[in-house]
Design an enzyme around this catalytic site. Sequence first.
Site, PDB file in Angstrom:
ATOM      1  CB  SER A  38      -0.961  -0.045   1.195  1.00  0.00           C
ATOM      2  OG  SER A  38      -2.051   0.830   0.997  1.00  0.00           O
ATOM      3  CG  ASP A 151      -4.329  -2.140   0.807  1.00  0.00           C
ATOM      4  OD1 ASP A 151      -3.159  -2.520   0.823  1.00  0.00           O
ATOM      5  OD2 ASP A 151      -4.772  -1.239   1.543  1.00  0.00           O
TER       6      ASP A 151
END
Length: 295
Positions: A38, A151
């Site tokens: 991320s 993610d």
Amino acid sequence: MDIALALGGGGSRGYAHIGVIRRLEQEGYRVRAVAGTSAGGIIGTFYAAGYTPDQMEAKLIELDQTRLFGRSNSEGPSILGLAGANKVLEEFLGDLTFDKLKIPCAVVAVDIKSAMEVVLNEGCVVDAVLATIAIPAVFPPRLIGEHQLVDGATLDPVPVSVARLLAPSLPMVAVVLTERLGQRQEKLNLNFPSRIPAPIVERLSHLRLAQALNIYLQAADIESRMLTEMRLKLDDPDVIVRPDVGGIGVLDTVDVRKVIRLGEEALDAVLPELKRATAWPNLLRRRIFLPHQEK
């Protein structure tokens, strides 16, 4: 002294990674490999592309953070979009591929079709970063090949094991942006686009749906903290750096300089531990008990 880095996810907290890297360099440490999830994937790829901490800070200070989450017509279902973030990534990384980066680098995503972690270290870097930052439901999934990616923090909040694959014989430094379990939890409100007038934003934030979403986000944050602690115990990095960023929301508009400073302070706090981990006796022990060969 050579080290490898694992940079964790945390949205706006991720600017702290820049401060950690800056202080590592100032102390004479050389980052020879980096893996990121991320926000850690963003900073990790920028660094692997050759940007110095000073260059990253200068560019990101000028960034209009309120325009990162605009939507384009081509994006899939999500609450917010990544059209603005896409432009920023293209400005930093252009059409770079992983084989053109200056040090080994990988980012982590999760394929929602197979429910498996996917390590991205080939092909277009921008595509990989857009996958690793795609918070489920908040941002649109990224399609790469047959994978529908979201993610990486969904399964691997701090990709220590991935960084270790890139540089198995080097001391491993993990930068963690989540709070420990049991610490006070901040509210995790989503940001509305800046073009929506403030009175409307205020009214929307009091709707039952918005309040329910906030409760869900807080519960998801608790799950993420637990997963982070479990993965850290399992993957066992040599040093954990934990900037004091708990008061920063994942999508908050922040003072970049202040968040970077928090990263610097966090690295200073663990310097004695880092020096012990990279002392020659410990390095020799690592080479004896970890019979891996670097690529």
